[in-house]
Design a protein around this motif. Structure first.
Motif, short mmCIF file in Angstrom:
data_model
loop_
_atom_site.label_atom_id
_atom_site.label_comp_id
_atom_site.label_asym_id
_atom_site.label_seq_id
_atom_site.Cartn_x
_atom_site.Cartn_y
_atom_site.Cartn_z
N ASN A 101 1.23 -1.26 -0.14
CA ASN A 101 -0.05 0.35 -0.26
C ASN A 101 0.75 1.28 -0.15
O ASN A 101 2.22 1.63 0.73
CB ASN A 101 -0.68 -0.19 1.81
N ASP A 102 0.66 2.38 -0.47
CA ASP A 102 0.89 3.55 -0.74
C ASP A 102 0.43 4.75 0.07
O ASP A 102 1.31 5.86 0.63
CB ASP A 102 1.43 4.54 -2.52
N ARG A 103 -0.53 4.60 1.13
CA ARG A 103 -0.83 5.50 2.18
C ARG A 103 -1.58 4.30 3.15
O ARG A 103 -1.94 3.75 3.58
CB ARG A 103 -1.91 6.47 1.37
N PHE A 104 -1.56 5.39 4.07
CA PHE A 104 -1.82 5.07 5.61
C PHE A 104 -3.30 5.91 6.23
O PHE A 104 -1.62 7.61 6.35
CB PHE A 104 -0.97 4.31 5.83
N LEU A 105 -4.02 6.04 6.87
CA LEU A 105 -5.10 7.04 7.29
C LEU A 105 -4.74 6.23 9.05
O LEU A 105 -5.14 5.40 9.19
CB LEU A 105 -6.21 8.02 6.22
N PHE A 106 -4.41 7.67 9.41
CA PHE A 106 -4.76 6.99 11.11
C PHE A 106 -5.38 8.25 12.09
O PHE A 106 -4.93 9.41 11.95
CB PHE A 106 -3.12 7.29 12.04
N THR A 107 -6.77 7.23 12.49
CA THR A 107 -7.35 8.75 12.82
C THR A 107 -6.68 9.31 14.52
O THR A 107 -7.17 7.74 15.10
CB THR A 107 -8.29 8.34 13.09
N SER A 108 -6.80 10.31 14.76
CA SER A 108 -5.69 10.30 16.84
C SER A 108 -7.30 11.21 16.99
O SER A 108 -7.83 11.07 16.06
CB SER A 108 -4.26 10.68 15.82
N THR A 109 -5.88 11.61 17.78
CA THR A 109 -6.74 13.08 18.91
C THR A 109 -6.68 14.26 19.38
O THR A 109 -5.55 14.41 19.24
CB THR A 109 -7.68 12.01 20.14
#
Ligand SMILES: NC(=O)c1ccc[n+]([C@@H]2O[C@H](COP(=O)([O-])OP(=O)(O)OC[C@H]3O[C@@H](n4cnc5c(N)ncnc54)[C@H](O)[C@@H]3O)[C@@H](O)[C@H]2O)c1
Length: 325
Positions: A101-109
């Motif tokens: 994969n070329d991208r990763f999104l992380f929902t932080s706070t």
């Protein structure tokens, strides 16, 4: 893209999954609790399950929104936060790299930036102005500690493997009542928070979509997500002792509209989240802000901010159902 969305049964997930699908993405939801947008029921802490999900669904990108979060602190031991929020995040991003994969999104706070002194009230210069460079970052609870550790882990994997990473430090968007502030309550408090620390769930979902699509140009960066505050940094000192005077300068009819609704404006504002980097780097700006609330009050229409005092997160609901059956 074929997107793996974790936390697909949750509050964000139920808005984000359909939004991704409407925009042409093929979404596979993964959550420990079943839900309308969840195809895989299981935990992100299970590495084999994550690896299987990547292969079986041909995943191109992960949006990792699933987590134990602040309301879970009273229900789960600290170790569970480490298992889900840290180990789970590492499992996902390592599986993303293995799958090419070329991208990763992380929902932080944004909560991880709330140190004990920030929580205690305004600083020496007035309201804290919180942007992504705010430091030192010293989370005050296990939720923030594990979200910060997960942020550090995904940055490490970016440095080692080059996968593009967008960390979305999201402000409040929960629909239920606040567990720490009772007055003002409900829609009034949520409207006030749109001035400086909240966004709608629809805007949070839209930010994830925008970041997913812009990720290759982002490289690796962190972004605060919150409704655009009307204030400038120069207002910080006055916000801490007379927020109403500052609000009146930006919205001269706010006090009157609030009075007619039986609502109260905040007397003081201790911190302001600045989401301008997300606007600069991937063109996202929340559509709903404090002005939208005033427009609704003026027109006598429903508040644009969802309020549901009865909302319970899917895990809690599932546990309650298990206890009563
Ligand atoms: N709600 C807010 O105001 C807020 C503010 C800032 C950041 N966030 C973040 O946004 C994300 C989504 O939060 P939400 O408000 O939708 O919460 P939510 O509790 O409604 O949803 C979280 C989902 O994660 C799932 N989950 C929990 N443990 C899991 C595991 N081990 N494996 C897979 N799924 C698991 C839950 O079942 C739930 O469906 C979280 O990462 C949270 O930390 C939320």
């Amino acid at each position: 893209m074929r997107v793996l969305l974790t936390g697909s049964s949750g509050w964000l997930g139920r808005y984000l999954a359909p939004l991704l699908a409407q925009n042409g993405h093929d979404v596979t939801g993964l959550d420990v609790v079943p839900g309308a947008y969840t195809q895989i029921v299981g935990t992100v802490a299970d590495r084999a399950l994550v690896e299987r999900a990547m292969g079986e669904h041909g995943i191109d990108a992960i949006i990792h929104g699933g987590a134990l979060h602040k309301p879970d602190i009273v229900r789960y031991p600290r170790q569970a936060f480490i298992d889900v929020n840290v180990t789970g995040t590492l499992n996902l991003i390592e599986a993303a790299v293995a799958a090419g994969n070329d991208r990763f999104l992380f929902t932080s706070t944004t909560s991880l930036m709330v140190r004990a002194d920030v929580r205690a009230g305004a600083g020496d210069k007035g309201a804290w102005w919180m942007d992504e460079d705010f430091s030192p970052v010293e989370p005050r609870n296990i939720y923030g500690i594990t979200k910060l550790a997960a942020e550090q882990a995904v940055k490490l994997i970016h440095r080692e493997h080059g996968i593009n990473v967008a960390i979305l430090r999201t402000g409040r968007f929960f629909p239920e009542d606040d567990d720490t502030h009772a007055v003002p309550s409900g829609p009034n408090l949520k409207a006030n928070e749109l001035l400086h620390r909240r966004l709608t769930v629809e805007d949070a979902a839209a930010a994830h979509l925008a970041a997913l699509e812009a990720a290759p140009a982002i490289g690796c960066d962190s972004f605060i997500l919150s409704a655009p505050p009307p204030f400038a940094r120069a207002d910080a000192e006055e916000l801490a002792h007379d927020a109403r005077a500052v609000i009146a300068r930006y919205y001269p009819d706010a006090a009157e509209l609030y009075a007619a609704a039986g609502w109260t404006l905040p007397q003081t504002i201790d911190r302001v989240y600045d989401p301008s980097r997300a606007a600069r780097r991937f063109g996202w700006r929340a559509q709903t802000d404090f002005a939208s609330v005033l427009t609704a009050l003026r027109n006598g229409t429903a508040s644009p901010v969802a309020h549901d005092p009865d909302y319970t997160s899917p895990i809690v609901r599932q546990e309650r159902e298990a206890c009563t059956s």
